[in-house]
Design a protein around this motif. Structure first.
Motif, short mmCIF file in Angstrom:
data_model
loop_
_atom_site.label_atom_id
_atom_site.label_comp_id
_atom_site.label_asym_id
_atom_site.label_seq_id
_atom_site.Cartn_x
_atom_site.Cartn_y
_atom_site.Cartn_z
N ARG A 71 -0.74 2.85 10.40
CA ARG A 71 -0.22 3.44 11.63
C ARG A 71 -1.33 3.60 12.65
O ARG A 71 -1.13 3.60 13.82
N TYR A 72 -2.55 3.82 12.17
CA TYR A 72 -3.70 3.76 13.10
C TYR A 72 -4.90 3.23 12.36
O TYR A 72 -4.90 3.15 11.15
N ASP A 102 3.01 0.87 -8.35
CA ASP A 102 3.52 2.14 -7.88
C ASP A 102 3.20 2.42 -6.42
O ASP A 102 3.57 3.45 -5.88
N LEU A 103 2.49 1.51 -5.78
CA LEU A 103 2.03 1.80 -4.44
C LEU A 103 2.85 1.11 -3.37
O LEU A 103 3.33 0.00 -3.56
N GLY A 104 3.03 1.77 -2.26
CA GLY A 104 3.68 1.17 -1.11
C GLY A 104 2.62 0.56 -0.22
O GLY A 104 1.61 0.03 -0.69
N HIS A 105 2.86 0.66 1.06
CA HIS A 105 1.93 0.06 2.00
C HIS A 105 0.90 1.10 2.44
O HIS A 105 1.19 2.29 2.49
N GLN A 106 -0.28 0.65 2.75
CA GLN A 106 -1.21 1.48 3.49
C GLN A 106 -0.72 1.39 4.91
O GLN A 106 -0.61 0.30 5.48
N SER A 107 -0.37 2.52 5.51
CA SER A 107 0.54 2.42 6.64
C SER A 107 -0.02 1.65 7.81
O SER A 107 0.70 0.97 8.51
N TRP A 162 9.78 -7.81 1.76
CA TRP A 162 9.18 -6.60 2.33
C TRP A 162 7.71 -6.54 1.96
O TRP A 162 7.31 -6.98 0.90
N GLU A 163 6.92 -5.92 2.82
CA GLU A 163 5.54 -5.62 2.51
C GLU A 163 5.52 -4.50 1.49
O GLU A 163 5.82 -3.35 1.81
#
Lengths: 430, 430, 430
Positions: free
Chosen positions: A429-430, A422-427, A415-416
């Motif tokens: 989305r745009y 502690d950080l997920g993805h920078q989305s 997974w990305e």
């Protein structure tokens, strides 16, 4: 373990797309809507066939609320129960969804092929059975959680559901055994199938544990979402395909009470075996559910409310003791690294359920043959162990992108996930 | 406070196991499946008895979807609503499950003993009432959250459900008062019972607060799972045991609309009373639900959709103002440390509901006697305060492993939690 | 952007309270309970009217389980799906609740005004439609998530539901087009309405992204709660207002299978387009749902199980590719900053659904006119774009407390959140 490539970029998408296209083509040839007014020509699960009573598609919808409860157990229940691992939440709930989404399609086909000739007619009843067939896979998934690639898991789904459908046909149609809540055909089957796979995929490198093979506070909270939804809707699981009327109500009541009694014994034994009497979240997340598993075979039988409670009470004790004392032994001595402890939640309570069914039928709590019940239990265990061993051998082939030991129990391999802890993805989305 | 032993190792498991065994024995003697075709010989909750119309166990299953909604409110709704505390999530959702699992068994027995002679017949209707009886305990649990041991809470469950059953018998069977959504018999009763217990367990050492008596961002998010499930399924809670047909539909519509109006007023007043017009999560988590509580007694009455909305609108205002202004006064002046603010969510809105019921019956919105409605409210409050005080005194005995002040609001006293702030358990699953 | 005041202290509460009081007054004049035995005098959504067959309020309750599934989708599904942002969870689930709570009241009024004269009769069927009307707002909310004040969002709710009701009346009553699962009237409408609003509220200052416009691991887990509940209950969404009997069952089966196929293609394409074949949580959270959107218009048509799967399969591909490649283009070139990517989940799959409906009607899968289906799609898009543009202009007025760029995507501007990164509020419950 050699450094196999875990790059899924082409293998996984191509395999998944081809699998889905083949499935769609098979549906185009073999599957149509159920329109009511006909019999499926076969008796399912409890040795009865409700469809034959439905002269309108509409009456079919009667089971829809129970279907939705089962659906929640499959996608939320199993999915979130496995999110207890600190870094494996995406895989737990995400791959759970992938496997169940493919599995329900494959289950509709496989169960249809064994039930009468001609077209397969999709009804709510069939959808419940399709969801049921995925439960076997999700149980087995728990045994190998964190140690397999998405591709391996799709292969597991394909082979396990096929095997399940054969065994289910034998148990229900040939042996005519009772197993309304599927202690034998789903729980024991799924557990021992998964344990056989886990044995085949044994990793000596994980013998001394793995830093990611544990929970954090919040991951345990997410897991409780799964536990509680499973707990609440288990009466629907055990009664959904029981005969309408008194047997269905009996299955609801027995499961409701078995789980309640099981919760008390699981809490009590957890406190009894732990340091200073503290409760262990692993036991609460899992052993409180053993009462639902163990009462499955007897669910629609007239064992009496107190009989159901006794079964649940025992299941809670056995399951908690299994987590505490048996799992370490299986791992150390038999090479069975059972990530979620499915042996304690589904395996032993499933066998307990099968045995209780033999006794109950023997004492006339439901029409049937104790011998056939015993044969059904044997068949379920046999198909599970043989099917799981063969499946495990296939999954072991070094071409499916299996993760190396150091990347086990970690979403970031498939997974990305942001490198920063502690950080997920920078989305994006745009 | 003296350093009582909080080691639960033998006290808790032995108490729990003996309690469960006694319960199973009682079930063996007194409880059987409902097979339909008979009357329970008594009218429940709304002064009517639906069972008598059910000639088949099957028709009984008609209520099953509503039962499951109520079940979700009890186990997910109450359980997660209380997970707002930063370090008390395991206890909130875990002990909620334990208490409800025991409570529903005890509730089945207690309510059965008061409803007609002979055996207790378990039906879906009875299961709904059993779940209802646990709601009183879970409300009271909120008042003492973080300050009691599992053993104390089992005692609370035992005594409160017994008291509830007596009061419920008086209200429904003797006074023949209406209380379909149980504003009086569950919400006001549970709240004031819990407040009386909290008063008895007053801790001067917590007068200036406790560092763990607060939320963090993620714990507030978990709590919202509870809030939203309670909010959504409240129409089922208030209508489940209403008379089938128009009254049941009325209860659904009234509750749906009351909650919607309440949400607007709770948000508005939260913004109005907070610094710079910001919203307070405590209000949103709780006061948005007050409309479900307050419309309970009138739920099945022809008060009109706008009448239901007015009740909800008022309840949202009262509840939010209670959290902001009244709770600090109760704590400072009356020694009532109400962890979850149940007085604001269940207490005052419950009384509002009881009063609305008196008015509605007086104006002929449902057949009945305003005097009997008033007597029902008085009975509920009286049993709650007296029962809660006695229960609190029993719980105060220094033998139940009550936590010392410094360990309040902290899972680690009764649960295995890693010492490291952010870590849970290393699962030891294998 | 000038520093508008974002202090909500009086504006928001006064607006919300007046809005609610007006709504209650309107309900007092125009709304009463449905008592059955009458026709609504109009056909809804699928060109049919089930109410006319209900001679008792009781039969009305038949739809209640499906209503509750839809209710869960609205409040848990949409609410939690949007909690993926790292610091915007309170707003996502909290404001979702506020908007839906007001929206369902307004939707009851608006839809009632267009459906026959006289009083509006609230039934479970009408409650489903009221919940549906809020879905349009929640979709649009996704497009502007993090960039609007609660006050702006209430205005959005008011205007969008009014517009929705007009378009829905035209599509269902005048054009008599089929749209059982509302691909056109809810999904495409809500998406393009929201995109038009987002275009009007374009923020050049966010052109290069914003540090808070992204997820963390746990916020992605919360979002999966939303995803999975939407996924599971979508068959209820698409079938709830379909004609009872075969059409309703068809809608259930089509949606179940479309979503299953869509999940496979979304996972596959996500892996195909990402670095090293890794899965992207954004795709899994969203694109797996596109199959539910796209099969909406055809849900109750005899397109065959494999037809539904094909639609879902395509939708999963289109949606994932949209997230990966189209969203950045829309943001960079058209000034459309679509926070949740609603264009990919609701916009394009909604149009795909509308087109599939035209083809299906043309090929006789349901009685109707392909031309009218096309007109319905055009009407939905037209009302969305015009309505959204006007609404966006109104929302742009500098009096509604819109947040400045630097405070976007951050709960702390409208909520009490502790300054310390990881801490919430000290509850102040007592």
């Amino acid at each position: 373990m050699p450094a196999y490539s875990t790059n899924m970029r082409f293998k996984f998408p191509i395999f998944a797309i081809i699998l889905e296209i083949i499935t769609i083509v098979l549906f185009a040839f073999f599957v149509e809507y159920d329109k009511g007014g006909h019999s499926h020509g076969s008796k399912e699960h409890g040795g009865h066939d409700r469809q034959s009573n439905d002269t309108e598609g509409d009456t079919n919808i009667r089971l829809y609320p129970m279907f939705q409860d089962v659906h929640v157990m499959i996608f939320i229940g199993f999915g979130f129960l496995m999110t207890f691992l600190k870094k494996y939440g995406f895989s737990s709930v995400g791959l759970n969804m992938l496997l169940a989404a493919f599995g329900l399609q494959w289950g509709l086909l496989m169960q249809g092929f064994w039930h009468g000739g001609g077209k397969i007619h999709v009804s709510v009843y069939r959808m419940i059975n399709a969801d049921f067939s995925t439960a076997t896979v999700l149980i087995s998934f728990g045994a190998v959680l964190g140690k397999t690639s998405p591709l391996q898991l799709l292969i597991l789904t394909l082979l396990e559901i096929t095997t399940f459908a054969v065994n289910e046909h034998i148990v229900a149609d040939l042996l005519k055994a009772s197993d309304a809540g599927a202690s034998m055909t789903i729980h024991a089957f799924g557990a021992y199938f998964g344990l056989a796979v886990a044995r085949m995929l044994y990793r000596p490198g994980l013998k001394n544990g793995h830093e990611n093979d544990g929970s954090v506070y919040h991951s345990d909270m997410f897991a409780m979402i799964g536990t509680v939804f499973l707990w609440m809707f288990w009466p629907s699981f055990n009664s959904a395909i029981a005969e309408p009327g008194v047997p269905q109500l009996t299955a609801v009541v027995n499961t409701y009470l078995s789980l309640a009694a099981c919760t008390l014994s699981a809490f009590a034994v957890s406190s009894l075996v732990e340091h200073r009497g503290k409760l262990d979240m692993v036991h609460i997340q899992n052993a409180t559910l053993a009462g639902g598993v163990a009462v499955g075979t007897c669910a629609d039988m007239a064992i009496g409310p107190f009989g159901a409670m006794l079964i649940g009470f025992l299941a809670g004790i056995i399951s908690t003791l299994g987590f505490k004392f048996l799992s370490p032994i299986l791992a150390a001595n038999l090479g069975i690294q059972d990530t979620c402890g499915v042996h304690n939640l589904h395996g032993m309570p499933g066998i307990l359920g099968g045995l209780a069914g033999i006794v109950a039928v023997q004492f006339g709590k439901k029409d049937g043959s104790a011998g056939m019940q015993a044969a059904a239990l044997g068949s379920s265990l046999g198909f599970a162990l043989v099917g799981g061993t063969i499946t495990g051998l296939i999954m072991k082939l070094p071409i499916w992108g299996q993760p190396p030991d150091q990347n086990c129990f970690d979403d970031s391999i498939y997974w990305e996930v942001s490198a920063k802890e502690d950080l997920g993805h920078q989305s994006g989305r745009y």
